[in-house]
Each structure stands twice: as C-alpha cells, then as structure tokens.
Design an enzyme around this catalytic site. Structure first.
Site, PDB file in Angstrom:
ATOM      1  N   TRP A 312      24.080 -10.986   1.680  1.00 24.71           N
ATOM      2  CA  TRP A 312      23.547 -10.316   0.481  1.00 24.71           C
ATOM      3  C   TRP A 312      24.154 -10.899  -0.796  1.00 24.71           C
ATOM      4  CZ3 TRP A 312      26.107  -5.657  -2.109  1.00 24.71           C
ATOM      5  CH2 TRP A 312      27.480  -5.642  -1.881  1.00 24.71           C
ATOM      6  N   ASP A 313      25.193 -11.699  -0.631  1.00 24.47           N
ATOM      7  CA  ASP A 313      25.832 -12.385  -1.751  1.00 24.47           C
ATOM      8  C   ASP A 313      24.781 -13.143  -2.573  1.00 24.47           C
ATOM      9  OD1 ASP A 313      27.503 -11.903   0.482  1.00 24.47           O
ATOM     10  OD2 ASP A 313      28.981 -13.379  -0.136  1.00 24.47           O
ATOM     11  N   GLU A 453      32.921  -2.500   4.407  1.00 29.25           N
ATOM     12  CA  GLU A 453      32.744  -2.713   5.854  1.00 29.25           C
ATOM     13  C   GLU A 453      33.821  -2.057   6.711  1.00 29.25           C
ATOM     14  OE1 GLU A 453      32.571  -6.998   5.963  1.00 29.25           O
ATOM     15  OE2 GLU A 453      30.383  -6.974   5.965  1.00 29.25           O
ATOM     16  N   LYS A 566      37.245  -1.355   1.627  1.00 27.56           N
ATOM     17  CA  LYS A 566      37.451  -2.804   1.546  1.00 27.56           C
ATOM     18  C   LYS A 566      37.080  -3.335   0.160  1.00 27.56           C
ATOM     19  CE  LYS A 566      35.996  -7.134   3.709  1.00 27.56           C
ATOM     20  NZ  LYS A 566      35.161  -7.782   4.704  1.00 27.56           N
ATOM     21  N   GLN A 567      35.966  -2.852  -0.376  1.00 24.26           N
ATOM     22  CA  GLN A 567      35.446  -3.427  -1.619  1.00 24.26           C
ATOM     23  C   GLN A 567      34.611  -2.392  -2.356  1.00 24.26           C
ATOM     24  OE1 GLN A 567      33.272  -5.778   1.393  1.00 24.26           O
ATOM     25  NE2 GLN A 567      31.880  -6.232  -0.285  1.00 24.26           N
TER      26      GLN A 567
HETATM   27  C1  BGC Z   1      32.190  -8.947   2.738  1.00 25.05           C
HETATM   28  C2  BGC Z   1      30.688  -8.932   2.651  1.00 25.05           C
HETATM   29  C3  BGC Z   1      30.229 -10.332   2.242  1.00 25.05           C
HETATM   30  C4  BGC Z   1      30.772 -11.354   3.221  1.00 25.05           C
HETATM   31  C5  BGC Z   1      30.422 -12.767   2.798  1.00 25.05           C
HETATM   32  C6  BGC Z   1      32.636  -9.998   3.733  1.00 25.05           C
HETATM   33  O1  BGC Z   1      34.023 -10.066   3.758  1.00 25.05           O
HETATM   34  O2  BGC Z   1      32.655  -7.679   3.145  1.00 25.05           O
HETATM   35  O3  BGC Z   1      30.269  -8.009   1.688  1.00 25.05           O
HETATM   36  O4  BGC Z   1      28.846 -10.365   2.229  1.00 25.05           O
HETATM   37  O5  BGC Z   1      32.158 -11.262   3.278  1.00 25.05           O
HETATM   38  O6  BGC Z   1      30.899 -13.066   1.540  1.00 25.05           O
END
Ligand code: BGC
Length: 719
Positions: A312-313, A453, A566-567
């Site tokens: 999704w980035d 996540e 996490k984010q």
């Molecule tokens: C993140 C995801 C991201 C992926 C790739 C993961 O560590 O939690 O949100 O899409 O890395 O960058």
C-alpha cells in the site's frame, strides 16, 4: 551538482552503504557496493518486477550476475580497502543519478563512475580507471561474478556464458522457466604496453605501467528478460551502447534524470541538513520511476527484501509525489493496479470472497507474494504465523482511493473506462462480501489487520472501515457520473447490470458501516477493544525484550496485548483524510496515540509529520520529517523482523518525507482541482519552493518565512 559523499569506509556499515549508494532507473537497480566486492558484501543487479521462486522459498525478484566485478593488483598486491587503502570516498551525484568512487592506495589510485541509464532502461555503464603512482606491474581481472548473491535463491537453474571477443553473453533460465539475458562488453582504453587474455570468461589484463599512467575500462551491460515478453536482444543492445560510447550514454542519461529530479526537487532555504535529506529522497523517487508496468517495490530497486513486492506504500506514500511531478509514472502506478485486477479477483476467490482482494505484497499481474509465515521467532528459530496476507484488507480500498484521486487530479477518462471503474466496482463487491450485517442493520468489518500490524485479527479497525466506506462511496459517485456522461461505453460492460443493481446495496453499506465515533474524550478507538489493552508504551516493551531482534507482533508478541502500536494507524487515517476530522479531534488523537506509537515502520513518521504540521506543532512536524527523510542516511530503521533481513531502501519514507514538506509544512491541499496552500513553516526552514502540476499546468510555489505564498506558472517542457 548535488552530491552525497561518504568519506572513509566502515565495514560494520557495509550493508547499509550498499543500500544508500544504490543506483537505479526503476527497471534495474545496482547496489552501492564496490567493484572488488564479492557475494559476502551483498552486491546485486536487481531486476524490478522479475520474479522467481526457488523450491518452497519466498518468491522474490531476481538478481542477475554482477557485471562489474573487478579485481586489481599492483606488483602482486591486491588493492583492497581492508588492507592497504590510504583514503577512500564514494559519492552519489543526486541530481544526475551517478555513483562515483575514489580509493587511494600507496601504489595506485582507483576512480570509478557508474549509472543505470534513464535513456535505455536495459543499460548500465561503468568507467573504471586505475592510475599507478610508480612504475609497476598491474594485473586486472574484469567480468561477471558468476556467484550471484540471492536471499532466497538460486534463481537460475540453468546458466550459460558465451564469450565472443570482449563480449560475454549470459543466458539464465529461472526455476519458473523464464529467461534472463545479460550481455557485458568491456572496452579497455590503455596507452601502455599490455596483454589481454581470458580465463573463465573473465578478461585478464597485464600491463607494465609507467609512473602516472592510467588504465581505463568502459563496461557496458544490458539486461533483457523473457518475463516481460520482450525480445532477448541484450547482445545487440550492448554493442550499440558501446559504439555510442560511455560519455554519450552518460549525457543522454543525465539529461533525463536531471529533468525529473528538478521537477521533483523541493528547495529549502536556511537549512543544509533538511536540504540534503530531501534531496536524497527525491533521488530515490526519481530513480524509481520506469516505463515498465511494475509499480515500485517497498524496498525500491535496492534488492530482494520484502520479496521485491509492492505494498500500500505505492498508493499512499508514492503516488502523491508522482501526481505532482511525473504524470507518466503516476499513470503507470495506476495501470499496474488495473492490470493487477486479475490477481485480486483470484485472491478473493481463494479466500471465498467476491470481487477484488488485492495482494498485500503484490508481484506481477497482482499476484500475491505474501506468505502465511513472514517472521521467524528469535528464540526457537520457528516460523510465526502472521495474518498479513489474509487480513490486511485495507489494501483493496487504498487502491480504489488511489484511482479516485488520480482521476480527480488528471480527469483521465480513458483510464476510468479502461479498468478504473471496474476496479472500483470489484473492490466494493469485495467489501460487501467481507462485511457482516448485525441485527440492527450495522455493517462490521471484523477479523482484520489495520496499518498497525502488531494487532492482528481485530474487529472494526477505524482506518480499514474508513477506507472501505470511501471506496464504496467513490464507486457509487463514479458510476453515476460515468453512466450519465459515458452511458454508451459503460453499458457495454458485461457486468453493467450487476453494477447498476449493486448501487442500492452499496448505499446501504456506506450509510450503515460501523465507525468508532469518539466519546466525550474525543479519542477514536483504533479497533474494538483497543482501550481495554494493557497500558504499556514502546519503551517499556523495549526494556523487557531479551533479544533486540524479537518481533513485537503476532499472536504472542510482546506488543500484541498492549496499547503499543507499530505505526500510525488512527493518525494515518486522519492525515490521509484531513477534511474528515476537525483540528480539535486531530489534536486529541495525536496526543493520545503518540506515546503508544513505536514507529517500528518507516511509514509512521511522515503520517505524524502531516498531523503535527496541521496542528501547528511545527517543531515536531519538522523532527518527524527529518526522521522520515533520514531513514536511509544512517537514521533509525529496523533491518530485522525476527530472524528475517528486511533492510534496503525505504521508498515510502522517501515519499513520506516529500509529503511532509509539501502537504505538511507548505500546507498544500486541492480544492476543486486548484492547489491551495496553508503554510506551517517550522522555524528551521526559511523558505520552501517546489514545482507541481495542477491539472496539466506546471506551477511553482515559493513560501517564505512570513508565510507569503508566491505562485508562478512554469514553461511546460516537451519531451
Ligand atoms: C509495514 C507496512 C508496510 C511494509 C512495507 C511493514 O513493516 O508495517 O505498513 O507496507 O512494511 O513497507
């Protein structure tokens, strides 16, 4: 000339330097290792979007043989950074897409320069010069390193190398049966007596060199892959490139690279550090664009980590940059997803849903690259079951919303008619088939994973529900608009009637999808039950870890049953949809979630930067911007998820740092297709200026420290 220079060399940082000094043209990526480096230093010529699976390992992008493997010795002594180097520096010329290196030894000086051509996406070129300081016997061996570095390889089950004079052609057949072809041609330019011979297809040069004499080599390498249904013409192409010569190829490459770099550049007055950091981000983003239908992998063109897949980035962190600066690449990102619809339909079926369930880790044609097991337990070495592939359903909506914003900004009707509307419909169908309707008539999206996540299989994640609601709403809006204006085209779709009869269901979903509206404290609950979790912060969790590489999520991860995330999750939602939330609501949620956010993903900082700037917390916004833009410049990032290496360029952080400045500090938003600026310049930045596209018009804005916004129209360049 904008230079990123590293003086000296640290062997502890070797892997990071290989990533930082990567060069690429979006199709090929060549890691920033040194010419004499073998497999242990992780050299890679990575082909973006060319995938293969070896045995039951992860399917990942393919590394070709390293064409620029050069070993030199003077008077019998190998020139090596480890043993006898007096001085070493390496640079990237960020606005030209060039890597340069200078290494001085007691007996000789090595200077090299290389680039992946933007003018010919199959081509990479190297110029290598060795100058002796005193009369010496020089031996140099040049050519392919046949021992290819791979994370989950080997990918070529069959390899042949055929030499014709100074040209060596490699042909490899992957485990999946695709052919990868690479041709290498070496042009020596030596003005002293020398002999040339070959061993195992490598060129051996032996020379009696006088003091001060130079031995120069131009190396041209081209790559073609049957995977992309293109003819295997690497041999002809390399001959052509070598005839043109290094300098002319370089000039053609620089012209294109520079034009794109300048279109994307943000000029910052009064802050060298911020300028250097954003320049590096723009370098990565410029290098990553290509004409291939491959999207941009999370780790860009720096290698095989994260399976060389797109996440999704691409939609949330990268597309906005290209929409403002490079419409061709923006279109390409959208076409990649439209083309990926087949993969998404297949995945939905496999999981017993309708419509389009897009791949969490997307490979060619939208194929899912994500496996059920992505992390290894540090203690037991055993795989941990993660649910990213099954439950990160916001990806479908992220893609639908990207198509909608692409259309809003470009009014590209064709793209909507040739697949855009179909994707919106299939994504809507997917959400309806995933949702559960309770007795009160409210829809729920249960058992999902949001952007955070660490908390798997949660119910009604605010971000996911928001994205689902907006995607289904977007389809309904677009269907009405297109059915009115392009009825003839739309009504010829085989599923036109189904689309039409879906509308009332879709409207019901949009009206009755659950959303965790906040109580009196104003806090939006990230998912149902989040408020009841253990009140532990990231630093408390960190202090309790036995192994720093331990994975924090999964069923029994140290963060899973706590409020630590996490984010950015709720904050990502508020930053991506700023018009849906008041400043008061943003402030309350920012203050609440920030202490619980680990920023364990490099995607997190930019979402907080956007929120902070909006709240006029400009200092914090600036610090988050610096964090995001500095990830690959020695900043903080995780290279390990449990026992799995996840290092490489962080493309979303690069895109996110651009967003932080442009949408955050400069306060850009689009209202009815017009750019509007509401600046929040931090004191660290005197002024900001950058070019952007408003529809098809190219404009330039400058914002000074008094927040005066000056907008000028720019000349449109034609290719
Ligand atoms: C993140 C995801 C991201 C992926 C790739 C993961 O560590 O939690 O949100 O899409 O890395 O960058």
């Amino acid at each position: 000339m904008i230079e990123l220079k590293e003086q000296g060399f640290s062997f502890e940082e070797e892997k990071d330097l290989g990533t930082r000094f990567v060069i690429g043209n979006g199709h090929l990526g060549y890691r920033g290792t040194l010419e004499e480096d073998g497999k242990a230093s992780l050299p890679a010529l990575n082909v973006v979007g060319f995938y293969d699976r070896y045995q039951d390992n992860w399917r990942e992008s393919v590394n070709m043989p390293n064409p620029f493997y050069i070993k030199a010795e003077v008077n019998g002594k190998p020139l090596s950074l480890k043993d006898n180097c007096l001085d070493h520096s390496q640079s990237l010329i960020l606005d030209q897409g060039l890597f340069q290196r200078r290494s001085e030894f007691a007996s000789a000086l090595i200077q090299t320069e290389r680039f992946c051509s933007k003018a010919n996406e199959h081509l990479l070129c190297l110029k290598y010069t060795l100058r002796v300081k005193e009369p010496s016997i020089v031996n140099i061996s040049l050519g392919f390193d046949k021992d290819i570095y791979d994370i989950n390889g080997p990918h070529f089950k069959k390899t042949t190398y055929i030499r014709k004079g100074r040209l060596v052609r490699f042909l490899g057949v992957t485990n999946e049966g695709d052919e990868g072809e690479e041709a290498l041609l070496i042009q020596p330019q030596i003005r002293t007596f020398y002999s040339e011979s070959y061993q195992d297809d490598r060129m051996l040069i032996s020379a009696e060199a006088k003091e001060g004499s130079e031995l120069t080599f131009f190396l041209f390498a081209t790559v073609c892959c049957s995977f992309f249904k293109e003819p295997l013409k690497a041999e002809e192409e390399v001959e052509e490139a070598s005839k043109k010569g290094y300098e002319e190829n370089k000039e053609e490459h620089i012209k294109i690279f520079q034009k794109h770099f300048n279109s994307g550049r943000v000029v910052i007055q009064g802050n060298k550090e911020a300028q250097e950091k954003i320049d590096y981000s723009i370098y990565l983003l410029t290098s990553a664009a290509s004409s291939y239908l491959t999207s941009i992998p999370a780790r860009g063109f720096s290698g095989q980590t994260y399976k060389g897949a797109a996440f999704w980035d691409s939609e949330n962190f990268l597309l906005p940059f290209y929409l403002l600066t490079d419409p061709e690449e923006a279109k390409n990102l959208i076409l990649y997803r439209i083309n990926g619809l087949k993969g998404a339909l297949k995945k939905a079926k496999e999981f017993s849903y309708q419509g389009a369930f897009y791949a969490w880790e997307s490979q060619e044609d939208g194929k899912e690259g994500c496996s059920k097991y992505n992390v290894k337990d540090v203690k037991t070495g055993k795989w941990v079951r993660t649910y990213f592939v099954d439950k990160q359903i916001h990806i479908s909506g992220d893609i639908a919303l990207a198509i909608l914003s692409y259309y809003e900004r470009t009014k590209d009707i064709q793209i909507m008619l040739q697949g855009g509307i179909e994707v919106l419909y299939q994504v809507s169908l997917f959400y309806l088939s995933y949702a559960i309707k309770d007795k009160e008539g409210t829809y729920h999206l249960n058992d999902v994973i949001g952007p955070d996540e660490y908390h798997e299989r949660v119910d009604d994640n605010a971000f996911t529900n928001m994205v689902a609601k907006k995607s289904v709403g977007g389809f309904i809006r677009m269907f009405a608009e297109f059915d009115h204006q392009f009825h003839h085209e739309l009504s010829s779709y085989p599923d036109y009637q189904q689309m039409k009869s879906f509308i009332s269901q879709g409207e019901d979903f949009v009206a009755h999808l659950y959303f965790p509206y906040p109580g009196t404290d104003g806090i939006i609950e990230q998912f149902k039950g989040y408020f009841d979790l253990k009140d532990l912060t990231p630093s408390q969790i960190k202090a309790s870890l036995k192994d720093p590489k331990q994975y924090w999520g999964g069923k029994d991860g140290p963060a899973s049953k706590t409020k630590t995330i996490k984010q950015a999750d709720v904050i990502a939602m508020m930053s991506l949809f700023p018009f849906d939330f008041s400043l008061d609501s943003l402030k309350k949620n920012y203050d609440y979630y920030l202490p619980y956010t680990e920023h364990g993903s490099s995607l997190s900082s930019s979402m907080y930067a956007l929120a902070a700037f909006r709240l006029e917390k400009n200092e914090e916004g600036y610090n988050f911007f610096i964090k995001s833009a500095g990830v690959d410049l020695g900043g903080e990032s995780k290279s390990w998820a449990g026992k799995i290496y996840i290092g490489g360029s962080h493309m979303a952080a690069a895109g996110g740092s651009y967003l932080s400045l442009v949408y955050g500090a400069a306060g850009l938003s689009f209202i009815d297709g017009r750019a509007v600026f509401n600046p929040h310049l931090p004191k660290e930045i005197e002024s900001l200026s950058f070019s952007y596209l408003e529809g098809k018009e190219k404009k330039k804005v400058t914002i000074d420290d008094k927040k005066v916004v000056m907008i000028e129209s720019e000349e449109q360049e034609n290719d």
